[in-house]
Design an enzyme around this catalytic site. Structure first.
Site: not given
Ligand code: ATP
Ligand code: MG
Length: 726
Positions: A35-36, A220-221, A251, A606
């Site tokens: 997402k981020t 975000d969040e 979350q 995490r």
């Molecule tokens: P959270 O809910 O914990 O905030 P999130 O959904 O925001 O998580 P991110 O932090 O954006 O998730 O991504 C999680 C991890 O996966 C990060 O290390 C990111 O770089 C990696 N990642 C995300 N998408 C891809 C992708 N398409 N290919 C490879 N790595 C990815």
């Molecule tokens: Mg995130």
């Protein structure tokens, strides 16, 4: 135009979201699904491809650190700086907005922010002025009442108090507080959001300006926004159809601070045209970690529901350690970190210890210091640096050595005993002139009656206190000495009376100091003749040296709340006990229990490679020894994903070694290759040692030996070439 660096690192669903045409979108997806990443790449896309000027972008993050990282990532992708973009937290952005419009908002140009402590103090002053008894009107309660109203956008005039005495009184207090705050030209945290919202709501011209300016708003969040934040976003986006929100209902962990997970449903109602984007592939964690987290969160009845999968392999099992007590828990964690960093090539900063309450950090800090492993604690002072701990230690230092000027200066008037700066200045002069310590100067000054009678009496009382305590504690052990000093100096009273609202915390920390002192005595070698001196040296070293500086590679310690959005290869989730996690405050209330479970979900997700979960079978908490049950969250993880880790250092009574899961099926047995814990063994290279612990089965079975010559080592059982001795 080359956009490969923006789109290539994304999967199809992410790519579609990043490059979508303008329009309202809600990305609703689980932890670690990117997402981020999508948010950051979308901003880069908008600037590069859609030619959106950076100053037309508004992005809301959850911490200032996240905002900085976001900006850096975007600049890396675009290969040039992006000035003028508004990226920050809700509070930070609101502050920026109000600074620009202080006149319109009717604020003084240099309005100040009233932080939580200041706010608490102000409330106490008001209670006093209104002659209200704090036992009937606890200032904490008043404070949270006021903040809660503000978070809902309610000023005193909005409250309907008809007939309700309690509400009437609270509203009066709220009104008084507002007047005092305004007189002082102050805004509290909730005001930042509220004033920013009111200004946009009431001034169409300003609203119009910003609606025109911000062509895209990204959040975000989103699951942790409160009512007023959501209202603010709605005003700013207006009918522009330009909100891009990402979040995960699983979350949402700030309900206790007014966050409303329902905003996700509201969003879908308020923006019926919004496209819902789902991301289901997790890129962060191993299959096992993900399965465990999914199973845990499935126990929450009220969720929007979604599933996460990963292409990653199963990875290692989740390791569960049932510690004999809280000291053993810390020992286990630190021992593991040592192994992971010295033998498996992890950096220290890749290991995180996550806990429910800040008070838990102390034992981990101690254990890390003993092992000389640098670390960083996020948010909050390290234990030995806290004011109340330093005060108490200063008393102990004076018992140890009355000529310790630093200690003397620190506590001569703590608690306040009417010794002012003038008296102290006189003592300093006297000491300098006669080349003696402040303590000696005090004795001389009293003898010479060189001060007025009030100051002399006050000084004499202080001197007597130190002398009396020195004599009274001569035969006592360290813990008793510490208790005695705290009592004689009336420190607990002093902190409780201090108007900073931290009294209770501080008193709990004093209890912890007593426990630490008690333990220290136990750990001393028999040859040690001066326990107090040794303890003070230990404390002084702990306060200074071992803390990793921000650039040094250090183990990461933080609460679960501050771990949101972050990721670490190795995670230790500690203190999984009923009453601690889930916290006792939440046990009765199903909604809060669900929030605790989400917090646990946040913690587990995490972890990238390995997750360790621990609990202690006995724990001293707030000065009492307890026998907590293992957390229900442990039972909610399927046992086949978990592996019991046993043994290590502390001998445990047979009863305590029983299966902590009660009726739950036991986890897989551990292979030890026929060796017993405690057995002496011989290794062809490392020589003789003792079996400390073992874990895993088959090819993953490993055994830990404490070798006489080289210390503790983990060996793969299949290759260990061990022989039993004797
Ligand atoms: P959270 O809910 O914990 O905030 P999130 O959904 O925001 O998580 P991110 O932090 O954006 O998730 O991504 C999680 C991890 O996966 C990060 O290390 C990111 O770089 C990696 N990642 C995300 N998408 C891809 C992708 N398409 N290919 C490879 N790595 C990815
Ligand atoms: Mg995130």
């Amino acid at each position: 135009m080359d956009v490969s660096n923006i789109l290539d690192p994304l999967n199809d669903a992410q790519r579609a979201a990043v490059s979508a045409a303008a329009g309202t979108r809600l990305v609703l997806a689980g932890a670690g699904s990117g997402k981020t990443r999508v948010l950051v790449h979308r901003i880069a896309w908008l600037i590069k491809v859609e030619q959106v000027p950076p100053w037309s972008l508004l992005a809301v993050t959850f911490t200032n650190k996240a905002a900085r990282e976001m900006r850096t990532r975007i600049e890396e992708m675009l290969d040039h700086p992006v000035g003028g973009m508004w990226v920050g937290t809700f509070h930070g952005l609101a502050h920026r907005f109000l600074r620009a419009h202080w006149q319109d908002a009717g604020l003084p140009q240099h309005f100040q922010i009233l932080d939580g402590d200041d706010q608490f103090r102000l409330i106490r002053r008001i209670l006093k002025a209104l002659e209200l008894d704090e036992s009937n009107w606890p200032p904490r309660q008043v404070q949270s009442f006021i903040n809660k109203q503000k978070d809902e956008g309610l000023r005193p005039d909005h409250l309907d108090t008809a007939g309700d005495f309690y509400l009437q009184k609270m509203t009066t207090l709220y009104r008084e507080y507002e007047q005092a705050r305004t007189r002082g030209g102050l805004l509290d945290f909730a005001d930042l959001l509220l004033c920013a919202h009111e200004l946009l709501r009431d001034r169409k011209d300003i609203l119009h300006h910003y609606q025109t300016r911000f062509s895209h708003i990204l959040v975000d969040e989103f699951q942790d926004t409160n009512a007023i934040q959501y209202a603010w976003l709605r005003l700013l986006s207006g009918s522009n159809d330009n909100l891009f929100a990402v979040g995960d209902d699983d979350q949402s962990i700030y309900g206790w601070r007014g966050a409303r997970v329902e905003n996700i449903q509201l969003f879908q109602r308020d923006y019926p045209q919004a496209q819902l984007v789902r991301l289901e592939q997790n890129y962060r964690s191993t299959g096992t970690i993900l399965k465990a987290a999914n199973a845990l969160i499935a126990h929450n009845p009220t969720r929007l529901g979604k599933n996460l999968w990963t292409e990653d392999g199963e990875g290692e099992p989740i390791r569960h350690y049932a510690a004999f007590n809280e000291v053993d828990e810390a020992r286990f964690v630190v021992e593991r970190i040592r192994g992971l960093t010295t033998e498996q090539g992890y950096r220290r900063s890749e290991c995180a210890i996550l806990y429910r309450t800040t008070a838990q950090s102390r034992l981990f800090e101690e254990a890390l210091i003993n092992r000389q492993i640098p670390y960083r604690v996020y948010g909050g002072l390290r234990f030995f640096e806290r004011a109340e701990i330093r005060d108490t230690l200063a008393y102990l230092r004076l018992l140890n050595n009355p000529d310790d000027d630093g200690a003397f200066e620190r506590v001569i008037n703590t608690p306040t005993r009417g010794i002012g700066e003038r008296t102290l200045e006189l003592l300093r002069e006297q000491a300098r002139g006669a080349q003696v310590s402040l303590w000696q100067a005090a004795l001389d000054t009293i003898a010479a009656v060189a001060l007025g009678p009030r100051a002399t009496t006050a000084l004499a009382r202080f001197v007597d206190l130190i002398r009396q305590q020195t004599a009274a504690t001569a035969e006592l052990d360290l813990a008793e000495t510490t208790t005695s000093v705290i009592k004689a100096a009336e420190l607990a009273d002093f902190y409780l009376k201090a108007k900073d609202g931290k009294g209770q915390d501080r008193v709990e920390n004093l209890d912890q100091l007593v426990e630490t002192a008690g333990r220290f005595r136990l750990e001393l070698e028999d040859t040690q003749t001066d326990p107090l001196g040794a303890f003070l040296a230990h404390a002084a070293l702990e306060a200074g040296e071992a803390q990793a500086d921000p650039f040094e590679d250090g183990v990461q310690l933080m609460t679960l709340h501050s771990a949101k959005g972050l990721e670490f290869p190795i995670v230790f989730l500690v203190g999984l006990e009923e009453g601690l996690f889930p916290h006792s405050m939440s046990a009765e209330d199903p909604a809060r229990l669900e929030e605790e479970r989400r917090l646990c979900y946040v913690g587990m997700t995490r972890a990238m490679h390995q997750l360790f979960v621990t609990h202690a079978e006995t724990r001293r908490l707030y000065g009492r020894e307890g026998y907590p049950m293992a957390s229900r969250f442990l039972r909610e993880v399927p046992p086949e994903l978990m592996e019991e880790v046993r043994g290590g250092g502390v001998s445990r009574p047979a009863a305590a070694a029983a299966n902590p899961f009660g009726s739950a099926p036991a986890a897989k047995a551990v292979e030890t290759g026929g060796f017993r814990l405690g057995q002496r063994v011989l290794h062809p290279k490392f020589g003789e040692g003792v079996v400390l612990s073992a874990e895993g089965q088959g090819a993953q079975a490993r055994i830990q030996i404490n070798f006489k010559e080289v210390g503790a080592k983990w060996l793969v059982l299949a290759y260990a070439r061990l022989e039993a001795v004797g």
